[in-house]
Write a protein that holds these residues in place. Structure first.
Motif, PDB file in Angstrom:
ATOM      1  N   ARG A  40       0.926  -1.317  -0.123  1.00 20.15           N
ATOM      2  CA  ARG A  40      -0.099   0.069  -0.096  1.00 20.15           C
ATOM      3  C   ARG A  40       0.909   1.336  -0.017  1.00 20.15           C
ATOM      4  O   ARG A  40       2.180   1.186   0.276  1.00 20.15           O
ATOM      5  N   ALA A  41       0.314   2.350  -0.187  1.00 18.32           N
ATOM      6  CA  ALA A  41       0.894   3.665  -0.491  1.00 18.32           C
ATOM      7  C   ALA A  41       1.576   4.096   1.140  1.00 18.32           C
ATOM      8  O   ALA A  41       1.006   3.657   1.839  1.00 18.32           O
ATOM      9  N   PRO A  42       2.626   4.716   1.050  1.00 16.43           N
ATOM     10  CA  PRO A  42       3.177   5.022   2.318  1.00 16.43           C
ATOM     11  C   PRO A  42       2.074   5.996   3.030  1.00 16.43           C
ATOM     12  O   PRO A  42       1.523   6.550   2.235  1.00 16.43           O
ATOM     13  N   GLU A  43       2.406   6.200   4.451  1.00 11.58           N
ATOM     14  CA  GLU A  43       1.202   6.764   5.209  1.00 11.58           C
ATOM     15  C   GLU A  43       2.049   8.037   5.670  1.00 11.58           C
ATOM     16  O   GLU A  43       3.027   7.987   6.422  1.00 11.58           O
ATOM     17  N   ILE A  44       1.246   8.977   5.997  1.00 13.89           N
ATOM     18  CA  ILE A  44       1.880  10.129   6.402  1.00 13.89           C
ATOM     19  C   ILE A  44       2.378  10.097   7.897  1.00 13.89           C
ATOM     20  O   ILE A  44       3.145  10.729   8.272  1.00 13.89           O
ATOM     21  N   CYS A  45       1.687   9.187   8.694  1.00 14.16           N
ATOM     22  CA  CYS A  45       1.930   9.246  10.057  1.00 14.16           C
ATOM     23  C   CYS A  45       3.275   8.302  10.283  1.00 14.16           C
ATOM     24  O   CYS A  45       3.581   8.187  11.332  1.00 14.16           O
ATOM     25  N   GLU A  46       3.699   7.558   9.202  1.00 15.81           N
ATOM     26  CA  GLU A  46       5.001   6.823   9.504  1.00 15.81           C
ATOM     27  C   GLU A  46       6.050   7.647   9.682  1.00 15.81           C
ATOM     28  O   GLU A  46       6.252   8.789   9.219  1.00 15.81           O
ATOM     29  N   ASP A  47       7.173   6.882  10.274  1.00 18.49           N
ATOM     30  CA  ASP A  47       8.407   7.522  10.312  1.00 18.49           C
ATOM     31  C   ASP A  47       8.810   8.168   9.088  1.00 18.49           C
ATOM     32  O   ASP A  47       8.797   7.012   8.172  1.00 18.49           O
ATOM     33  N   ALA A  48       9.380   9.203   8.877  1.00 16.27           N
ATOM     34  CA  ALA A  48       9.868   9.708   7.660  1.00 16.27           C
ATOM     35  C   ALA A  48      10.943   8.857   6.946  1.00 16.27           C
ATOM     36  O   ALA A  48      10.748   8.643   5.648  1.00 16.27           O
ATOM     37  N   THR A  49      11.745   8.171   7.585  1.00 12.33           N
ATOM     38  CA  THR A  49      12.523   7.167   6.832  1.00 12.33           C
ATOM     39  C   THR A  49      12.033   5.942   6.108  1.00 12.33           C
ATOM     40  O   THR A  49      12.143   5.616   5.124  1.00 12.33           O
ATOM     41  N   LEU A  50      11.219   5.305   7.090  1.00  5.96           N
ATOM     42  CA  LEU A  50      10.095   4.424   6.827  1.00  5.96           C
ATOM     43  C   LEU A  50       9.348   4.532   5.487  1.00  5.96           C
ATOM     44  O   LEU A  50       9.238   3.792   4.564  1.00  5.96           O
ATOM     45  N   ARG A  51       8.713   5.838   5.623  1.00  6.59           N
ATOM     46  CA  ARG A  51       7.900   6.457   4.670  1.00  6.59           C
ATOM     47  C   ARG A  51       8.660   6.533   3.069  1.00  6.59           C
ATOM     48  O   ARG A  51       8.065   5.878   2.156  1.00  6.59           O
ATOM     49  N   ALA A  52       9.818   7.224   3.284  1.00  9.21           N
ATOM     50  CA  ALA A  52      10.464   7.233   2.071  1.00  9.21           C
ATOM     51  C   ALA A  52      11.172   5.920   1.285  1.00  9.21           C
ATOM     52  O   ALA A  52      11.107   5.621   0.168  1.00  9.21           O
ATOM     53  N   ALA A  53      11.340   4.765   2.385  1.00  6.77           N
ATOM     54  CA  ALA A  53      12.016   3.727   2.011  1.00  6.77           C
ATOM     55  C   ALA A  53      10.842   2.740   1.363  1.00  6.77           C
ATOM     56  O   ALA A  53      11.050   2.433   0.272  1.00  6.77           O
ATOM     57  N   ARG A  54       9.591   2.866   1.812  1.00  2.00           N
ATOM     58  CA  ARG A  54       8.359   2.022   1.250  1.00  2.00           C
ATOM     59  C   ARG A  54       8.188   2.853  -0.111  1.00  2.00           C
ATOM     60  O   ARG A  54       7.820   2.144  -0.963  1.00  2.00           O
ATOM     61  N   GLY A  55       8.200   4.063  -0.151  1.00  5.72           N
ATOM     62  CA  GLY A  55       7.872   4.742  -1.601  1.00  5.72           C
ATOM     63  C   GLY A  55       8.884   4.509  -2.584  1.00  5.72           C
ATOM     64  O   GLY A  55       8.455   3.998  -3.756  1.00  5.72           O
ATOM     65  N   ARG A  56      10.169   4.402  -2.154  1.00  8.29           N
ATOM     66  CA  ARG A  56      11.273   3.909  -3.122  1.00  8.29           C
ATOM     67  C   ARG A  56      10.908   2.577  -3.468  1.00  8.29           C
ATOM     68  O   ARG A  56      11.020   2.044  -4.751  1.00  8.29           O
ATOM     69  N   LEU A  57      10.703   1.563  -2.705  1.00 10.28           N
ATOM     70  CA  LEU A  57      10.509   0.338  -2.868  1.00 10.28           C
ATOM     71  C   LEU A  57       9.337  -0.146  -3.850  1.00 10.28           C
ATOM     72  O   LEU A  57       9.438  -0.866  -4.755  1.00 10.28           O
ATOM     73  N   ASN A  58       8.174   0.758  -3.416  1.00  8.54           N
ATOM     74  CA  ASN A  58       7.090   0.537  -4.277  1.00  8.54           C
ATOM     75  C   ASN A  58       7.365   0.939  -5.542  1.00  8.54           C
ATOM     76  O   ASN A  58       6.906   0.134  -6.667  1.00  8.54           O
ATOM     77  N   MET A  59       8.164   1.911  -5.828  1.00  5.27           N
ATOM     78  CA  MET A  59       8.405   2.545  -7.397  1.00  5.27           C
ATOM     79  C   MET A  59       9.342   1.644  -7.907  1.00  5.27           C
ATOM     80  O   MET A  59       8.859   1.254  -9.437  1.00  5.27           O
ATOM     81  N   LYS A  60      10.417   0.922  -7.132  1.00  2.00           N
ATOM     82  CA  LYS A  60      11.035   0.051  -7.758  1.00  2.00           C
ATOM     83  C   LYS A  60      10.408  -1.417  -8.233  1.00  2.00           C
ATOM     84  O   LYS A  60      10.744  -1.764  -9.239  1.00  2.00           O
ATOM     85  N   LEU A  61       9.506  -1.836  -7.372  1.00  2.00           N
ATOM     86  CA  LEU A  61       8.634  -2.886  -7.535  1.00  2.00           C
ATOM     87  C   LEU A  61       7.843  -2.745  -8.800  1.00  2.00           C
ATOM     88  O   LEU A  61       7.651  -3.543  -9.708  1.00  2.00           O
ATOM     89  N   ALA A  62       7.255  -1.421  -8.863  1.00  2.00           N
ATOM     90  CA  ALA A  62       6.165  -1.287  -9.971  1.00  2.00           C
ATOM     91  C   ALA A  62       7.087  -1.238 -11.269  1.00  2.00           C
ATOM     92  O   ALA A  62       6.547  -1.530 -12.368  1.00  2.00           O
ATOM     93  N   ALA A  63       8.404  -0.651 -11.129  1.00  2.00           N
ATOM     94  CA  ALA A  63       9.069  -0.442 -12.399  1.00  2.00           C
ATOM     95  C   ALA A  63       9.583  -1.945 -12.986  1.00  2.00           C
ATOM     96  O   ALA A  63       9.599  -2.304 -13.945  1.00  2.00           O
ATOM     97  N   THR A  64       9.844  -2.707 -11.752  1.00  2.00           N
ATOM     98  CA  THR A  64      10.133  -4.136 -12.414  1.00  2.00           C
ATOM     99  C   THR A  64       9.043  -4.753 -12.805  1.00  2.00           C
ATOM    100  O   THR A  64       9.256  -6.145 -13.474  1.00  2.00           O
ATOM    101  N   ALA A  65       7.795  -4.993 -12.015  1.00  2.00           N
ATOM    102  CA  ALA A  65       6.844  -5.828 -12.467  1.00  2.00           C
ATOM    103  C   ALA A  65       6.242  -5.996 -13.828  1.00  2.00           C
ATOM    104  O   ALA A  65       6.234  -4.838 -14.409  1.00  2.00           O
ATOM    105  N   GLY A  66       5.765  -7.180 -14.213  1.00  2.00           N
ATOM    106  CA  GLY A  66       5.016  -7.061 -15.645  1.00  2.00           C
ATOM    107  C   GLY A  66       3.688  -6.773 -15.218  1.00  2.00           C
ATOM    108  O   GLY A  66       2.896  -6.361 -16.468  1.00  2.00           O
ATOM    109  N   LEU A  67       2.954  -6.712 -14.282  1.00  2.00           N
ATOM    110  CA  LEU A  67       1.826  -6.358 -14.034  1.00  2.00           C
ATOM    111  C   LEU A  67       1.521  -5.612 -12.660  1.00  2.00           C
ATOM    112  O   LEU A  67       2.211  -5.882 -11.588  1.00  2.00           O
TER     113      LEU A  67
END
Length: 166
Positions: free
Chosen positions: A122-149
């Motif tokens: 799921r998308a990062p949440e505003i209430c998350e720790d900023a470091t964790l929120r940024a890491a999840r956002g980066r990972l989501n983008m990387k997975l989306a770029a790599t995924a076929g679907l």
């Protein structure tokens, strides 16, 4: 036919997990649920019970920290559901692991996995720790770029962002 990596996003309660489960079951392969909660977590029990009541017998593996290594060892006669990425990232952070290193280990495990993999996030949440929120956002983008679907699920309805539904 399901691609090597599918990425399913949605908010809490959106139906993303059920949609992802159906993608895995639709492959006709042995369904494997890689659950990121610890085995003694009672909150996941309803989901596990629902999976076990399904027509297919899910193989459940609890792995709150090392999903990259686990994925690397899964055979090609399976199809894998990773449920859920946000909790795994929190587990890694709480265990004091470097999140960039965790991301690299996950991506390496995905590259070595012989089975199709469906990852739920799921998308990062505003209430998350900023470091964790940024890491999840980066990972989501990387997975989306790599995924076929890539699919976003809202109110149980899938919206294909990338690729085609099988």
């Amino acid at each position: 036919m399901l691609p090597g990596l599918s990425f399913v996003l949605g908010s809490i309660g959106s139906g993303k997990t059920i949609f992802a489960e159906n993608l895995v079951l639709g492959t006709g392969r042995t369904p494997v649920a890689l659950v990121t909660t610890p085995p003694d977590d009672t909150g996941i029990q309803a989901t596990l019970d629902r999976r076990q009541a399904a027509q297919a017998a899910w193989q459940t593996r609890h792995d709150p920290l090392e999903i990259g290594r686990t994925l690397a060892g899964i055979s090609g006669d399976s199809a894998v559901l990773v449920d859920a990425l946000p909790l795994w990232l929190v587990n890694r952070a709480e265990a004091g692991h470097d999140l960039a290193e965790a991301e690299a280990e996950l991506m390496a495990g995905l590259a070595l996995c012989a089975a199709p993999v469906v990852i739920v996030s799921r998308a990062p949440e505003i209430c998350e720790d900023a470091t964790l929120r940024a890491a999840r956002g980066r990972l989501n983008m990387k997975l989306a770029a790599t995924a076929g679907l890539v699919v976003n699920v809202t109110a149980g309805l899938p919206y294909v962002l990338k690729g085609n539904l099988p």
